[in-house]
Design an enzyme around this catalytic site. Structure first.
Site, PDB file in Angstrom:
ATOM      1  N   THR A 122      46.870  -3.498  43.077  1.00 33.84           N
ATOM      2  CA  THR A 122      46.108  -2.329  42.624  1.00 33.84           C
ATOM      3  C   THR A 122      46.603  -1.950  41.232  1.00 33.84           C
ATOM      4  O   THR A 122      47.770  -1.603  41.069  1.00 33.84           O
ATOM      5  CB  THR A 122      46.315  -1.163  43.608  1.00 33.84           C
ATOM      6  OG1 THR A 122      45.907  -1.608  44.906  1.00 33.84           O
ATOM      7  CG2 THR A 122      45.502   0.056  43.202  1.00 33.84           C
ATOM      8  N   PHE A 151      41.602  -4.162  50.315  1.00 33.02           N
ATOM      9  CA  PHE A 151      41.368  -2.919  51.062  1.00 33.02           C
ATOM     10  C   PHE A 151      41.993  -2.941  52.450  1.00 33.02           C
ATOM     11  O   PHE A 151      41.719  -2.065  53.262  1.00 33.02           O
ATOM     12  CB  PHE A 151      39.855  -2.656  51.175  1.00 33.02           C
ATOM     13  CG  PHE A 151      39.198  -2.405  49.845  1.00 33.02           C
ATOM     14  CD1 PHE A 151      39.260  -1.145  49.260  1.00 33.02           C
ATOM     15  CD2 PHE A 151      38.561  -3.420  49.163  1.00 33.02           C
ATOM     16  CE1 PHE A 151      38.673  -0.906  48.023  1.00 33.02           C
ATOM     17  CE2 PHE A 151      37.971  -3.198  47.925  1.00 33.02           C
ATOM     18  CZ  PHE A 151      38.022  -1.941  47.351  1.00 33.02           C
ATOM     19  N   GLU A 154      47.597  -1.601  56.546  1.00 31.59           N
ATOM     20  CA  GLU A 154      48.754  -2.091  57.298  1.00 31.59           C
ATOM     21  C   GLU A 154      48.561  -1.727  58.762  1.00 31.59           C
ATOM     22  O   GLU A 154      48.009  -0.688  59.097  1.00 31.59           O
ATOM     23  CB  GLU A 154      50.044  -1.470  56.751  1.00 31.59           C
ATOM     24  CG  GLU A 154      50.402  -2.050  55.402  1.00 31.59           C
ATOM     25  CD  GLU A 154      51.601  -1.395  54.752  1.00 31.59           C
ATOM     26  OE1 GLU A 154      52.431  -0.802  55.470  1.00 31.59           O
ATOM     27  OE2 GLU A 154      51.714  -1.475  53.517  1.00 31.59           O
ATOM     28  N   LYS A 206      38.776   0.520  43.548  1.00 30.82           N
ATOM     29  CA  LYS A 206      39.955   0.596  44.434  1.00 30.82           C
ATOM     30  C   LYS A 206      40.574   1.994  44.376  1.00 30.82           C
ATOM     31  O   LYS A 206      40.872   2.608  45.400  1.00 30.82           O
ATOM     32  CB  LYS A 206      40.966  -0.481  44.015  1.00 30.82           C
ATOM     33  CG  LYS A 206      42.276  -0.427  44.753  1.00 30.82           C
ATOM     34  CD  LYS A 206      42.124  -0.750  46.224  1.00 30.82           C
ATOM     35  CE  LYS A 206      43.408  -0.409  46.971  1.00 30.82           C
ATOM     36  NZ  LYS A 206      43.295  -0.554  48.402  1.00 30.82           N
ATOM     37  N   ASN A 210      40.556   4.928  47.471  1.00 32.07           N
ATOM     38  CA  ASN A 210      41.754   5.539  48.045  1.00 32.07           C
ATOM     39  C   ASN A 210      41.809   7.040  47.775  1.00 32.07           C
ATOM     40  O   ASN A 210      42.229   7.823  48.628  1.00 32.07           O
ATOM     41  CB  ASN A 210      43.019   4.850  47.505  1.00 32.07           C
ATOM     42  CG  ASN A 210      43.365   3.623  48.333  1.00 32.07           C
ATOM     43  OD1 ASN A 210      42.699   3.318  49.321  1.00 32.07           O
ATOM     44  ND2 ASN A 210      44.408   2.904  47.938  1.00 32.07           N
ATOM     45  N   ALA A 254      43.274  15.926  61.231  1.00 29.87           N
ATOM     46  CA  ALA A 254      44.341  16.718  60.608  1.00 29.87           C
ATOM     47  C   ALA A 254      45.678  16.182  61.106  1.00 29.87           C
ATOM     48  O   ALA A 254      45.767  15.588  62.179  1.00 29.87           O
ATOM     49  CB  ALA A 254      44.166  18.178  60.995  1.00 29.87           C
ATOM     50  N   GLY A 259      50.853   9.372  53.784  1.00 31.34           N
ATOM     51  CA  GLY A 259      51.987   8.714  53.126  1.00 31.34           C
ATOM     52  C   GLY A 259      51.626   7.262  52.917  1.00 31.34           C
ATOM     53  O   GLY A 259      50.460   6.925  52.740  1.00 31.34           O
ATOM     54  N   CYS A 262      50.265   3.297  49.438  1.00 35.68           N
ATOM     55  CA  CYS A 262      49.049   3.270  48.610  1.00 35.68           C
ATOM     56  C   CYS A 262      48.499   4.637  48.224  1.00 35.68           C
ATOM     57  O   CYS A 262      48.380   4.939  47.043  1.00 35.68           O
ATOM     58  CB  CYS A 262      47.977   2.454  49.320  1.00 35.68           C
ATOM     59  SG  CYS A 262      48.401   0.709  49.382  1.00 35.68           S
TER      60      CYS A 262
END
Ligand code: NAD
Length: 434
Positions: A122, A151, A154, A206, A210, A254, A259, A262
């Site tokens: 990225t 895209f 993990e 990208k 995100n 929510a 975190g 990325c």
């Protein structure tokens, strides 16, 4: 069959390289981390990512996948070279391109004849042009630069790679496009959508994607905090909002904030790009500050109930990884939460199915680890659910009750039903569901 070199064998490079091998190509994955290479050569997997443990050895055994530190040899043999090294945040928040540029120089020095060089990392908008300059300054050989942002998520990375929502290709060179079409043919013939555009638009897509996902998360977290004050349940609100086809159900949960390697890094990077270009992206400033507040929300709730000082309190934490099915803790909310608890004097004992080793880098011996979720609860004054691993969904509540000293649950992922928890005799607090 194509010859593929993937430079950088991390979360993205290892998954992409292994999947390209699975699709029938001959792949060499390059890294300069000798420890990582040693693990891979001995048949191990240096990261936890479901599916790889089965796919890597199979493709190695069938001769389609190898690991090496010899970048020059790999580049010379390859039809297509992928750059998949890290782009961590620099001091000003923008993506640090030193690893990408170092690899680009090494590729340039190894070129022999026309080569397609694909950037999967990225990178800021305009990096494709920058790489073209870096490489052409060192070689007379012909090459084409392609942007092919990744895209994958993990935890479900193999599946995401093999069944992508879209394959994004930024390229202007017809020969390069032809190579990319052949490379991804096994996926496109199964119906995967390939979108072709100019390099800068691909690079921007990208970051914009995100940033949009991060925005949805921060938006729902702020709505949740308002629900908490007004006696509404954000989980009901989420389900009804998500039923609206204009909104859709994803990324509306929510929780304890976003975190990972990325979202925070990419939002900061696009903010820096906007600043450098004197453009406003105020919405993303708000997304980041809402996220910073949300990451300590559970600590605030614990302190509301147990007092500002947590000296003498034993707090159990379920989940350390930034999300389930990974051992990755980069920018994980658990870091802020545990640091907040420790700063208030609490004793912290944690359990995560995969992330104890990664966690020791962040906490050293400041916290202890339990061998299983129940051992974590012994004598605990509170249980904080931080990562929604499947095994935490329906624990043996009687056993949980019996292990704890004080029966307070802080559900950072709204995983449990507040009514059930109260019926079981626990004091329950979630995010936005008072
Ligand atoms: P990572 O840190 O897990 O892996 C990077 C690898 O590159 C490391 O193994 C490192 O040793 C290697 N490397 C660095 N310099 C090298 C060099 N000169 N020669 C050979 N190897 C070198 O990073 P990652 O999470 O795989 O991310 C890679 C890129 O993909 C980043 O730009 C990231 O933003 C992007 N990305 C990541 C994800 C994700 O979920 N992790 C998803 C989409 C995109």
């Amino acid at each position: 069959m194509m010859n593929v070199a993937v430079i950088g064998t991390g979360y993205v490079g290892l998954v992409a390289g292994t999947c390209f091998a699975e699709l029938g190509h001959r792949v060499v994955c390059i890294d300069n981390d000798q420890k990582k290479l040693a693990v891979l050569r001995e048949g191990g997997i240096p990261i936890y990512e479901p599916g790889l443990e089965e796919m890597v050895p199979r493709n190695v055994a069938q001769g389609r996948l190898t690991f090496s530190d010899d970048l020059a040899a790999a580049v010379k043999k390859a039809d297509v070279v992928f750059i998949a090294v890290g782009t961590p945040p620099g001091e000003d928040g923008s993506a640090d391109l030193q690893y990408v540029e170092a690899v680009a120089r090494a590729i340039a020095d190894a070129l022999e004849g026309f080569k397609v060089i694909v950037n999967k990392s990225t990178v800021p908008i305009g990096t494709g042009d920058r790489l073209r300059e870096v490489i052409s300054a060192r070689t007379e050989h012909e090459f084409a630069i392609v942007s092919n942002p990744e895209f994958l998520r993990e935890g479900v990375a193999v599946d995401d790679f093999m069944r992508p929502d879209r394959i994004l290709i930024g390229a202007s060179d017809e020969r390069a496009l032809d190579v990319m079409r052949k490379l991804y043919r096994p996926l496109t013939r199964e119906g995967a959508k390939m979108l072709v555009m100019d390099v800068r638009s691909a690079e921007m897509t990208k970051y914009a994607s995100n940033a949009m996902l991060a925005t949805r998360i921060s938006f729902m977290n702020e709505i949740a905090n308002l629900c908490d004050l007004l006696g509404a349940d954000v989980d009901n609100v989420r389900r009804a909002m998500g039923a609206d086809t204009r909104i859709g159900p994803d990324f509306l949960r929510a929780g304890v904030g976003f975190g990972g390697s990325c979202f925070p890094k990419d939002v900061r990077a696009i903010l820096q790009t906007a600043k450098e270009n004197r453009a406003s992206l105020d919405i993303l400033d708000a997304v980041m500050s809402a996220n910073a507040r949300q990451k300590v929300r559970l600590v605030d709730l614990v302190k509301e109930d147990l007092g500002e000082s947590l000296v003498g309190k034993r707090i159990a934490v379920w989940g350390l990884a930034f999300k389930p099915r990974t051992d990755d803790m980069r920018e994980a909310p658990s870091i802020e939460i545990i640091n907040g608890l420790l700063a208030a004097g609490a004793e912290v004992i944690a359990y995560d199915p995969e992330a104890h080793e990664t966690s020791s880098v962040f906490f050293g011996d400041r916290i202890t680890y339990a061998p299983d979720p129940y051992a974590c609860l012994e004598g605990a004054d509170a249980l904080l659910l931080v990562t929604e691993w499947a095994e935490f969904t329906s624990p043996d509540w009687e056993r949980v009750w019996a292990m704890m000293r004080n029966h307070a649950l802080y559900d950072g992922r709204n995983l449990w039903d507040p009514r059930d928890m109260t019926a079981n005799g626990f004091r329950y607090r979630g995010i936005g569901r008072r």
